[in-house]
Design a protein around this motif. Structure first.
Motif, mmCIF file in Angstrom:
data_model
loop_
_atom_site.group_PDB
_atom_site.id
_atom_site.type_symbol
_atom_site.label_atom_id
_atom_site.label_comp_id
_atom_site.label_asym_id
_atom_site.label_seq_id
_atom_site.Cartn_x
_atom_site.Cartn_y
_atom_site.Cartn_z
ATOM 1 N N ALA A 28 7.056 1.839 -3.561
ATOM 2 C CA ALA A 28 6.551 2.900 -4.432
ATOM 3 C C ALA A 28 5.749 3.876 -3.572
ATOM 4 N N ASN A 29 4.981 4.757 -4.206
ATOM 5 C CA ASN A 29 4.117 5.671 -3.453
ATOM 6 C C ASN A 29 2.937 6.089 -4.331
ATOM 7 N N ALA A 30 2.061 6.899 -3.752
ATOM 8 C CA ALA A 30 0.844 7.301 -4.459
ATOM 9 C C ALA A 30 1.158 8.034 -5.766
ATOM 10 N N GLU A 31 2.224 8.841 -5.758
ATOM 11 C CA GLU A 31 2.581 9.587 -6.979
ATOM 12 C C GLU A 31 2.892 8.655 -8.139
ATOM 13 N N ASP A 32 3.535 7.524 -7.832
ATOM 14 C CA ASP A 32 3.868 6.555 -8.873
ATOM 15 C C ASP A 32 2.619 6.098 -9.626
ATOM 16 N N VAL A 33 1.606 5.699 -8.873
ATOM 17 C CA VAL A 33 0.385 5.188 -9.516
ATOM 18 C C VAL A 33 -0.399 6.335 -10.152
ATOM 19 N N ALA A 34 -0.409 7.485 -9.498
ATOM 20 C CA ALA A 34 -1.129 8.633 -10.053
ATOM 21 C C ALA A 34 -0.560 9.057 -11.403
ATOM 22 N N SER A 35 0.720 8.786 -11.632
ATOM 23 C CA SER A 35 1.334 9.162 -12.911
ATOM 24 C C SER A 35 0.760 8.358 -14.083
ATOM 25 N N LEU A 36 0.081 7.266 -13.775
ATOM 26 C CA LEU A 36 -0.536 6.442 -14.830
ATOM 27 C C LEU A 36 -1.914 6.942 -15.238
ATOM 28 N N LEU A 37 -2.400 7.968 -14.561
ATOM 29 C CA LEU A 37 -3.779 8.435 -14.765
ATOM 30 C C LEU A 37 -4.169 8.628 -16.235
ATOM 31 N N PRO A 38 -3.319 9.257 -17.071
ATOM 32 C CA PRO A 38 -3.723 9.450 -18.471
ATOM 33 C C PRO A 38 -4.013 8.137 -19.200
ATOM 34 N N TYR A 39 -3.374 7.051 -18.778
ATOM 35 C CA TYR A 39 -3.528 5.777 -19.479
ATOM 36 C C TYR A 39 -4.794 5.022 -19.076
ATOM 37 N N PHE A 40 -5.391 5.410 -17.943
ATOM 38 C CA PHE A 40 -6.644 4.768 -17.542
ATOM 39 C C PHE A 40 -7.779 5.131 -18.508
ATOM 40 N N GLN A 41 -7.733 6.351 -19.036
ATOM 41 C CA GLN A 41 -8.760 6.842 -19.969
ATOM 42 C C GLN A 41 -10.173 6.680 -19.394
ATOM 43 N N HIS A 56 9.369 2.939 3.744
ATOM 44 C CA HIS A 56 10.042 1.772 3.191
ATOM 45 C C HIS A 56 11.449 1.673 3.772
ATOM 46 N N PRO A 57 11.915 0.460 4.105
ATOM 47 C CA PRO A 57 13.213 0.352 4.778
ATOM 48 C C PRO A 57 14.406 0.782 3.920
ATOM 49 N N TYR A 58 14.245 0.737 2.574
ATOM 50 C CA TYR A 58 15.399 1.023 1.717
ATOM 51 C C TYR A 58 15.202 2.247 0.819
ATOM 52 N N SER A 59 14.116 2.981 1.008
ATOM 53 C CA SER A 59 13.848 4.131 0.133
ATOM 54 C C SER A 59 13.297 5.290 0.946
ATOM 55 N N SER A 60 13.859 6.466 0.754
ATOM 56 C CA SER A 60 13.419 7.627 1.541
ATOM 57 C C SER A 60 12.042 8.116 1.102
ATOM 58 N N ILE A 61 11.659 7.842 -0.150
ATOM 59 C CA ILE A 61 10.342 8.313 -0.618
ATOM 60 C C ILE A 61 9.348 7.167 -0.774
ATOM 61 N N GLY A 62 9.826 5.915 -0.670
ATOM 62 C CA GLY A 62 8.949 4.764 -0.836
ATOM 63 C C GLY A 62 8.129 4.486 0.412
ATOM 64 N N LYS A 63 7.008 3.811 0.205
ATOM 65 C CA LYS A 63 6.102 3.448 1.301
ATOM 66 C C LYS A 63 5.873 1.942 1.299
ATOM 67 N N TRP A 65 3.037 -1.192 2.818
ATOM 68 C CA TRP A 65 1.800 -1.577 3.520
ATOM 69 C C TRP A 65 2.132 -2.450 4.727
ATOM 70 N N TYR A 66 3.234 -3.177 4.631
ATOM 71 C CA TYR A 66 3.754 -3.976 5.751
ATOM 72 C C TYR A 66 5.160 -4.415 5.362
ATOM 73 N N ASP A 67 5.870 -4.978 6.315
ATOM 74 C CA ASP A 67 7.268 -5.356 6.064
ATOM 75 C C ASP A 67 7.339 -6.659 5.274
ATOM 76 N N LEU A 68 8.268 -6.714 4.348
ATOM 77 C CA LEU A 68 8.494 -7.937 3.570
ATOM 78 C C LEU A 68 9.881 -8.534 3.815
ATOM 79 N N ARG A 69 10.613 -7.972 4.773
ATOM 80 C CA ARG A 69 11.915 -8.563 5.097
ATOM 81 C C ARG A 69 11.698 -9.827 5.940
ATOM 82 N N MET A 70 12.537 -10.823 5.708
ATOM 83 C CA MET A 70 12.325 -12.135 6.344
ATOM 84 C C MET A 70 12.153 -12.035 7.856
#
Length: 206
Positions: A28-41, A56-63, A65-70
């Protein structure tokens, strides 16, 4: 290397009551979580949404924190830990809000990073949604940890519920108290979780 982030001031432009830093999950990325802002109230709070430092290895816009591939499991974790720690410690000077009025929250891999970094900082609280505890993340020295809320979906098919139970048991075995909630949900942030997060923030910061 430094973290890019989205910064959202209070809705009324008044000095913030507190600060909420929210970490996204793997791919995911920062925009994903920021889109929830109205629901935090939490209109009188300031928000910061950092982007993880790695592509992210499989997404051009994803980020990531570290690798999760085996083959590269946890690669990059040490660097992200340091970046995030430095970033959180720098926020007091840039926002005017001390760590003692800052809540760190994260989803999935972001939840794991919340525990990785947050257990060792004097924050107002930690909220972990569908996260997990890294093998060596629990504090070894006996000291206070921030108030912590662990939330997880019972039907989570990505990070099994057992990960949350193990996190709770590990921290409790070290003598730490924490809040723990299960929801009838999959690997997601739902409205019940956001309401619980909001109540936790208001309870711990005001």
């Amino acid at each position: 290397m430094s973290l890019q982030f989205i910064h959202v001031p209070t809705a009324n432009s008044q000095p913030p009551v507190g600060l909420v830093v929210a970490l996204h999950g793997w791919g995911a990325n920062a925009e994903d979580v920021a889109s929830l802002l109205p629901y935090f109230q939490l209109s009188n709070y300031q928000f910061v949404f950092p982007n993880a430092p790695y592509p992210h290895p499989y997404s051009s816009i994803g980020k990531a924190w570290y690798d999760l591939r085996m083959e590269n499991m946890y690669q990059g974790l040490a660097e992200s830990r340091q970046l995030l720690t430095d970033f959180l410690q720098s926020l007091e000077s840039s926002t005017g809000v001390p760590l003692s009025r800052t809540i760190l929250t994260g989803f999935s891999q972001g939840g794991a990073m919340t525990l990785e970094v947050g257990l060792k900082l004097p924050l107002a609280g930690l909220v972990v949604m569908s996260g997990y505890l890294h093998p060596d993340a629990a504090p070894t020295a006996k000291k206070d940890i921030p108030p912590t809320l662990i939330m997880h979906g019972t039907r989570d098919e990505v990070v099994p519920l057992q990960a949350a139970i193990k996190t709770r048991e590990t921290l409790q075995s070290l003598g730490f108290a924490l809040d723990y909630m299960e929801f009838d949900a999959g690997h997601e942030i739902n409205l019940q979780m956001l309401e619980a997060l909001r109540n936790f923030v208001l309870n711990k910061v005001g």
